[in-house]
Design an enzyme around this catalytic site. Structure first.
Site, PDB file in Angstrom:
ATOM      1  N   ASP A   1      39.679  90.969  24.161  1.00 42.62           N
ATOM      2  CA  ASP A   1      38.978  89.928  23.930  1.00 42.62           C
ATOM      3  C   ASP A   1      38.938  89.161  22.732  1.00 42.62           C
ATOM      4  OD1 ASP A   1      37.892  90.934  26.467  1.00 42.62           O
ATOM      5  OD2 ASP A   1      36.137  91.828  25.570  1.00 42.62           O
TER       6      ASP A   1
ATOM      7  N   GLU B   1      42.989  94.166  34.030  1.00 37.76           N
ATOM      8  CA  GLU B   1      41.618  94.872  33.483  1.00 37.76           C
ATOM      9  C   GLU B   1      41.790  96.318  33.462  1.00 37.76           C
ATOM     10  OE1 GLU B   1      39.475  92.622  32.194  1.00 37.76           O
ATOM     11  OE2 GLU B   1      39.291  91.750  34.357  1.00 37.76           O
TER      12      GLU B   1
ATOM     13  N   ASP C   1      44.086  97.102  28.612  1.00 36.62           N
ATOM     14  CA  ASP C   1      44.790  97.081  27.317  1.00 36.62           C
ATOM     15  C   ASP C   1      44.571  98.050  26.503  1.00 36.62           C
ATOM     16  OD1 ASP C   1      41.769  96.961  27.269  1.00 36.62           O
ATOM     17  OD2 ASP C   1      41.298  95.453  25.900  1.00 36.62           O
TER      18      ASP C   1
ATOM     19  N   SER D   1      31.141  87.590  24.691  1.00 32.58           N
ATOM     20  CA  SER D   1      30.311  86.734  23.485  1.00 32.58           C
ATOM     21  C   SER D   1      30.374  87.689  22.439  1.00 32.58           C
ATOM     22  CB  SER D   1      29.025  86.618  24.256  1.00 32.58           C
ATOM     23  OG  SER D   1      28.483  87.923  24.208  1.00 32.58           O
TER      24      SER D   1
ATOM     25  N   LEU E   1      31.873  87.838  29.638  1.00 32.31           N
ATOM     26  CA  LEU E   1      32.797  86.685  29.194  1.00 32.31           C
ATOM     27  C   LEU E   1      32.856  86.665  27.477  1.00 32.31           C
ATOM     28  CD1 LEU E   1      30.978  84.031  31.457  1.00 32.31           C
ATOM     29  CD2 LEU E   1      33.288  85.404  31.899  1.00 32.31           C
TER      30      LEU E   1
HETATM   31  C1  GAF Z   1      36.044  94.702  28.089  1.00 34.28           C
HETATM   32  C2  GAF Z   1      36.570  95.139  26.866  1.00 34.28           C
HETATM   33  F1  GAF Z   1      36.271  94.540  25.645  1.00 34.28           F
HETATM   34  C3  GAF Z   1      38.268  94.850  26.899  1.00 34.28           C
HETATM   35  O1  GAF Z   1      38.806  95.406  25.718  1.00 34.28           O
HETATM   36  C4  GAF Z   1      38.900  95.545  28.252  1.00 34.28           C
HETATM   37  O2  GAF Z   1      39.192  96.776  28.006  1.00 34.28           O
HETATM   38  C5  GAF Z   1      37.953  94.954  29.400  1.00 34.28           C
HETATM   39  O3  GAF Z   1      36.607  95.156  29.104  1.00 34.28           O
HETATM   40  C6  GAF Z   1      38.431  95.456  30.609  1.00 34.28           C
HETATM   41  O4  GAF Z   1      39.927  94.827  30.635  1.00 34.28           O
HETATM   42  O5  GAF Z   1      35.878  93.269  27.994  1.00 34.28           O
END
Ligand code: GAF
Length: 416
Positions: free
Chosen positions: A202, A51, A54, A148, A146
């Site tokens: 995502d 988490e 990215d 969307s 989640l």
């Molecule tokens: C959100 C963001 F859209 C993702 O890019 C990511 O940074 C996430 O938070 C945290 O891991 O979903």
């Protein structure tokens, strides 16, 4: 990231893509008096671990949910983009029509900014887009962390590409854009058109995940590995607990953390925090101002946890990953500071009732948590979480079991 997309949630978290597609096609038919030319769907996701890594060029490990957003679409020849979203009650919401050739960031707001942003990116990328009629239906829970918004962006991108004669499933088509590129385009729609500074987790999850697997993504290299994830074979389940809360500072908090990581990378003279290794963590920490140290610690230890989880899964030891999930939550709570009272309560109650591991998933500041549990313990764990919420006078969370499902694709409406 939180969005205010108007796709109403089902009262129960059941998901059936053929039914969602049928609803989208029927709604299109009702609105335009003819069948749509194309119909594509894209799922929401759960991030198992990895988490806030990215946008630091690190590792993530998501899987696709069975819940999908479906876009039924037909081409127009007058350059207009018509957007309609239909809630589970069948009530349509129609956005103000916009001209594709006049689309510009800031011009469209609310839920319609996501599909309009995708049309804007495709136009900028030279995809030949006339106008289009889009009708959107879905059952990805909104505001639940989640994903969307990515589901909507990806289903829109695939539909518009198909209308433009560049479908991703056309074999032998030289001009066919790949899913990784489309994920970047969808991310750009969110960053530059909607104005949310999210990473590519995502959109990649929604487009590239496959059923029964988690997807290991190394954001820096783009390497993807599908890792088998069969909880049932181990007598386990992955429970999703949607706290149904979203905190007001979620947007600003996300951007603030992201800016903190950029500042830390600059101070360390590295391209991204991904460059810092576990062995080099102490030395790098000592070179940072006090307030940036926990951000670095989270990113470096979280990347290491993703690698450990992948190693365990590949060795068939799914039942040993629980402590890594919990350690991820503690790091997000104490170092990255993106958890919330409700998320901490879910995690603590689940662990106290026997979960093997639990953590918040997604961007945080509310939204959903996950718990890895023994199948036989599901009722007891859900009851314990509800009791903890009752004790604090908090509204009950919503539970569903998450099964790693297929990524985005062309939808076949149910004929029932
Ligand atoms: C959100 C963001 F859209 C993702 O890019 C990511 O940074 C996430 O938070 C945290 O891991 O979903």
């Amino acid at each position: 990231m939180s969005t205010d997309i108007h796709i109403e949630e089902p009262s129960t978290a059941s998901a059936d893509s053929a039914v969602a597609a049928q609803r989208a096609v029927a709604a299109f038919q009702a609105r335009y008096g003819r069948a749509p030319d194309v119909c594509w769907g894209a799922p929401g996701r759960v991030n198992l671990i990895g988490e806030h890594t990215d946008y630091n060029d690190g590792f993530v490990l998501p899987f696709a949910l069975p819940h999908r957003t479906v876009v039924a679409a037909s081409a127009r020849d007058d350059g207009l983009l018509n957007l309609t979203t239909v809630g589970s009650d069948g009530r349509p919401q129609v956005a103000e029509p916009v001209r594709v050739d006049e689309l510009a960031p800031g011009q469209v707001t609310g839920w319609a900014a996501y599909p309009a942003g995708v049309a804007w990116v495709l136009r900028e990328e030279g995809v030949p887009l006339g106008g289009a009629d889009l009708v959107i239906c879905g059952d990805v829970p909104t505001g639940a962390g989640l994903s969307s918004s990515a589901a909507l962006e990806c289903a829109t991108a695939l539909s518009l590409l198909d209308l433009a004669g560049r479908p991703v499933d056309a074999a032998g088509e030289a001009e066919r854009p790949d899913l990784t590129l489309i994920a970047r385009w969808a991310q750009r729609a969110e960053n530059d058109f909607v104005g949310a500074p999210t990473g590519v987790l995502d959109q990649t999850a929604s487009l590239c995940c496959t059923a029964a697997h988690v997807l290991f993504l190394d954001v820096r290299s783009g390497e993807q590995i599908q890792v088998p994830f069969d909880t049932a074979a181990h007598g386990l389940r992955l429970l999703v607990i949607d706290t149904r809360t979203r905190h007001a500072h979620s947007e600003s908090g996300y951007g603030e953390r992201r800016r903190g990581c950029v500042a830390a990378a600059e101070a360390l003279r590295v391209g991204s925090l991904r460059e810092v290794t576990r062995d080099g963590l102490d030395a790098a920490t000592a070179r940072l101002p006090e307030e940036l140290r926990p951000l670095l610690r989270h990113v470096v230890t979280e990347n290491a946890r993703v690698e450990s989880v992948v190693e365990s899964l590949r060795a068939g030891r799914l039942d040993t990953i629980g402590p890594l999930l919990t350690a991820s939550h503690e790091s997000l709570r104490d170092d990255y500071r993106v958890s919330s009272t409700e998320l901490d309560l879910v995690v603590d109650a689940a662990l106290a009732a026997g979960a093997l591991g639990a953590r918040m998933t997604g961007g945080g500041f509310g939204g959903s948590a996950i718990a890895l549990i023994r199948s036989a313990a599901q009722a007891e764990i859900e009851e314990s979480i509800i009791a903890a919420f009752d004790e604090r006078g908090l509204a009950h969370p919503r539970f569903f079991m998450a099964l790693p499902s297929a990524g985005a694709g062309r939808e076949e409406p149910s004929t029932d």
